[in-house]
Design a protein around this motif. Structure first.
Motif, PDB file in Angstrom:
ATOM      1  N   MET A 141      -6.470   7.225  -8.179  1.00 41.53           N
ATOM      2  CA  MET A 141      -6.069   6.961  -9.550  1.00 41.53           C
ATOM      3  C   MET A 141      -7.305   7.075 -10.404  1.00 41.53           C
ATOM      4  N   VAL A 189       6.232   3.898   0.575  1.00 42.58           N
ATOM      5  CA  VAL A 189       5.676   2.862  -0.629  1.00 42.58           C
ATOM      6  C   VAL A 189       6.643   2.445  -1.498  1.00 42.58           C
ATOM      7  N   VAL A 208       3.198  -3.619  -5.569  1.00 41.30           N
ATOM      8  CA  VAL A 208       3.376  -2.299  -4.665  1.00 41.30           C
ATOM      9  C   VAL A 208       3.315  -2.832  -3.124  1.00 41.30           C
ATOM     10  N   ALA A 237      -7.267  -0.567  -4.789  1.00 40.72           N
ATOM     11  CA  ALA A 237      -6.750  -1.603  -5.437  1.00 40.72           C
ATOM     12  C   ALA A 237      -7.155  -2.902  -4.512  1.00 40.72           C
ATOM     13  N   LYS A 295       3.779  -1.704   0.738  1.00 42.55           N
ATOM     14  CA  LYS A 295       3.461  -0.320   1.638  1.00 42.55           C
ATOM     15  C   LYS A 295       3.727  -0.622   3.074  1.00 42.55           C
ATOM     16  N   ILE A 350      -5.641   5.598  -3.761  1.00 42.72           N
ATOM     17  CA  ILE A 350      -4.517   4.962  -3.546  1.00 42.72           C
ATOM     18  C   ILE A 350      -4.171   5.202  -1.948  1.00 42.72           C
ATOM     19  N   GLU A 351      -4.690   6.225  -1.467  1.00 46.02           N
ATOM     20  CA  GLU A 351      -4.266   6.415  -0.203  1.00 46.02           C
ATOM     21  C   GLU A 351      -5.060   7.775   0.321  1.00 46.02           C
ATOM     22  N   GLU A 411      -0.273  -4.441  -2.501  1.00 45.14           N
ATOM     23  CA  GLU A 411      -1.655  -4.336  -3.182  1.00 45.14           C
ATOM     24  C   GLU A 411      -1.483  -4.393  -4.693  1.00 45.14           C
ATOM     25  N   GLU A 412      -2.435  -4.463  -5.579  1.00 42.19           N
ATOM     26  CA  GLU A 412      -2.360  -4.616  -6.976  1.00 42.19           C
ATOM     27  C   GLU A 412      -2.166  -3.252  -7.390  1.00 42.19           C
ATOM     28  N   PHE A 413      -1.216  -3.225  -8.349  1.00 41.99           N
ATOM     29  CA  PHE A 413      -0.567  -2.079  -9.114  1.00 41.99           C
ATOM     30  C   PHE A 413      -1.880  -1.550  -9.867  1.00 41.99           C
TER      31      PHE A 413
HETATM   32  P1  AMP Z   1       2.741   7.755  -1.068  1.00 42.75           P
HETATM   33  O1  AMP Z   1       4.435   7.768  -0.764  1.00 42.75           O
HETATM   34  O2  AMP Z   1       1.921   7.013  -0.200  1.00 42.75           O
HETATM   35  O3  AMP Z   1       2.394   9.029  -1.737  1.00 42.75           O
HETATM   36  O4  AMP Z   1       2.584   6.976  -2.508  1.00 42.75           O
HETATM   37  C1  AMP Z   1       3.690   7.153  -3.432  1.00 42.75           C
HETATM   38  C2  AMP Z   1       3.183   6.920  -4.602  1.00 42.75           C
HETATM   39  O5  AMP Z   1       3.070   5.505  -5.073  1.00 42.75           O
HETATM   40  C3  AMP Z   1       1.813   7.239  -5.283  1.00 42.75           C
HETATM   41  O6  AMP Z   1       1.602   8.593  -5.444  1.00 42.75           O
HETATM   42  C4  AMP Z   1       1.307   6.596  -6.397  1.00 42.75           C
HETATM   43  O7  AMP Z   1       2.145   7.044  -7.744  1.00 42.75           O
HETATM   44  C5  AMP Z   1       2.113   5.075  -6.343  1.00 42.75           C
HETATM   45  N1  AMP Z   1       1.235   4.271  -5.713  1.00 42.75           N
HETATM   46  C6  AMP Z   1       0.800   3.839  -4.538  1.00 42.75           C
HETATM   47  N2  AMP Z   1      -0.154   2.815  -4.607  1.00 42.75           N
HETATM   48  C7  AMP Z   1      -0.268   2.646  -5.796  1.00 42.75           C
HETATM   49  C8  AMP Z   1      -0.900   1.353  -6.539  1.00 42.75           C
HETATM   50  N3  AMP Z   1      -1.681   0.472  -6.135  1.00 42.75           N
HETATM   51  N4  AMP Z   1      -0.696   1.469  -7.855  1.00 42.75           N
HETATM   52  C9  AMP Z   1       0.040   2.146  -8.460  1.00 42.75           C
HETATM   53  N5  AMP Z   1       0.753   3.200  -7.974  1.00 42.75           N
HETATM   54  C10 AMP Z   1       0.729   3.475  -6.516  1.00 42.75           C
END
Ligand code: AMP
Ligand code: GLY
Length: 432
Positions: free
Chosen positions: A283, A163, A151, A126, A153, A292-293, A195-197
């Motif tokens: 994603m 997040v 979003v 993203a 982080k 995403i990560e 970041e962009e959703f």
């Molecule tokens: P994490 O706590 O890092 O596992 O992230 C938590 C959740 O946030 C992820 O599993 C995704 O469902 C959501 N997420 C993180 N980044 C994005 C994004 N750029 N767009 C949409 N959902 C996101």
């Protein structure tokens, strides 16, 4: 190899029970120790009362017990530099370790580092920008240029709570203030990535790499929200399915070409040594995978559905990673479906009670297994007690997703403790 391997596994969750169980089946295994482990890991190895961040305790144990292989379950000791701490043992060749050093662990330990890495190496992710307390006004302007949801982080490790997804700009501004000005997560929120959703369906992809070659492991889908239909707050994970029906050959080819290979090549190009798991949280946006990560470990509860499908000896795989031939190892996965459902304490992921008696089924059906997470054994009377939010993962293997889910839920209903809860709809969004 003429001598057997003594193995120390760090961690205490369902992931560690699944890894320990699999390693315990290996003919290459000498002794298996789990630090600190849980009531399940003690059934397949010996638990030792050392915490995962007690580096001194870990080193002493390794020396005193002639440990040949250290497998690190969670990310924290890696981000904190356990590999560097054990450098002497590793360089002298007496210890092999599964888990990267501090620089590699930054892929998980710093969201900003991970985003820069992806940008530098053309890995799809993203759009984003990173801000600090000093640049909060720019952050507000950046927010105004995006469409909701937003979003945010926290840059560093924040126990899975870093997040934040905000529905509107007002909420996002407030959260930014909380993170950057009030330092809600301390040092971990000195920087914030906005970041962009991404709209789509998530999946978890795993590979082992030595920074040159890689071995792709089975993928899985995790169910993070506590409630039915993916509602309510995020948890560590309420269940998992492997394989993932939409991750067909075409999709996985894209993952390998656009994400896995560039990640390994990027580590090499940047001169970042690596030896361990990479977990790419992806994603699927209209058939295109975006990262995403990154995590530098296996997922939990993904491990509980991925590992039971692996036919190959896991110790052989770990040895080949250290030998440098992970790219050519013969690796076999069962052509079946694993369905894992996590039984959790009432109230989780909020407050919950501990120390509750757990009732287990007498006998497990073929192709079903229990992986303990938050369990312990009462020292005095030997009773099995809850000690965490996620308590027991039930995994079953079957020909189809439906078949595996039926077996798993059949067992789930036989496991009881006061206030226990589970999601009844794991797999609901995947084709059976
Ligand atoms: P994490 O706590 O890092 O596992 O992230 C938590 C959740 O946030 C992820 O599993 C995704 O469902 C959501 N997420 C993180 N980044 C994005 C994004 N750029 N767009 C949409 N959902 C996101
Ligand atoms: N299940 C997601 C994780 O382990 O981070």
């Amino acid at each position: 190899m003429n001598t057997k391997l003594n193995v120390l596994l760090l961690g205490s969750g369902g992931r560690e029970h699944a890894l320990a169980w699999k390693m315990s089946l290996s003919p290459l295994l000498g002794s298996l120790f789990i630090a600190p482990g849980n009531a399940g890991t003690r059934l397949v190895g010996e638990n030792v009362p050392i915490q995962v961040n007690d580096f001194q305790g870990i080193r002493e144990f390794i020396r005193n017990n002639r440990i040949d292989l250290l497998v690190v379950g969670p990310e924290e000791p890696l981000v904190n530099g356990l590999r560097e701490y054990l450098e002497q043992e590793i360089l002298s060749g007496t210890l092999q370790m599964i888990g990267p050093g501090q620089r590699g662990a930054m892929l998980e330990g710093s969201k900003d580092f991970a985003k820069q890495f992806m940008k530098r190496h053309g890995i799809p992710t993203a759009a984003y920008a990173t801000f600090t307390r000093e640049t909060i006004d720019d952050a507000f302007r950046f927010l105004a240029s995006l469409k909701p949801p937003y979003v945010l982080k926290a840059d560093g490790l924040a126990a899975g709570k870093g997040v934040i997804i905000c529905k509107n700009e007002e909420e996002a501004r407030l959260e930014l203030n909380n993170l950057l000005i009030s330092r809600r997560f301390g040092k971990a929120s000195e920087k914030v990535v906005i970041e962009e959703f991404l709209e789509g369906i998530e999946l978890s992809v795993f590979f082992l790499t030595d920074g040159k070659e890689y071995l792709l492991l089975p993928e899985a889908k995790d169910y993070k929200r506590v409630g039915v239909g993916d509602s309510g707050p995020n948890t560590g994970g309420m269940g998992s399915i492997s394989p993932v029906s939409f991750a067909d050959r075409d999709f996985m080819r894209k993952v390998e070409e656009r994400i896995v290979k560039p990640t390994v090549a990027g580590l090499k190009k940047d001169g970042i040594p690596y030896c361990g798991f990479v977990f790419a949280g992806l994603m699927n946006v209209g058939g295109e995978p975006l990262v995403i990560e990154y995590n530098v470990r296996m997922g939990d509860p993904e491990t509980e559905s991925v590992v039971p499908r692996i036919k190959t000896d896991l110790l052989e795989v770990f040895l080949s990673l250290n030998k440098g031939d992970i790219g050519t190892i013969s690796f076999e996965v069962e052509n079946n479906v694993a369905a894992c459902v996590m039984i959790v304490s009432g109230g989780y992921p909020g407050d919950y009670r501990k120390g509750l008696d757990i009732e287990l089924p007498g006998q497990l059906p073929l192709n079903s297994m229990l992986f303990h997470a938050g369990t312990t054994v009462d020292q005095e009377n030997g009773r099995l007690l809850t000690t965490g939010g996620r308590v027991i993962a039930v995994t079953s293997l079957g020909k189809t997703q439906e078949d595996s889910l039926n077996k798993t839920y059949g067992l789930v209903s036989q496991i009881r403790f006061e206030g226990c809860y589970f999601r009844p709809d794991i797999g609901f969004d995947l084709k059976g």
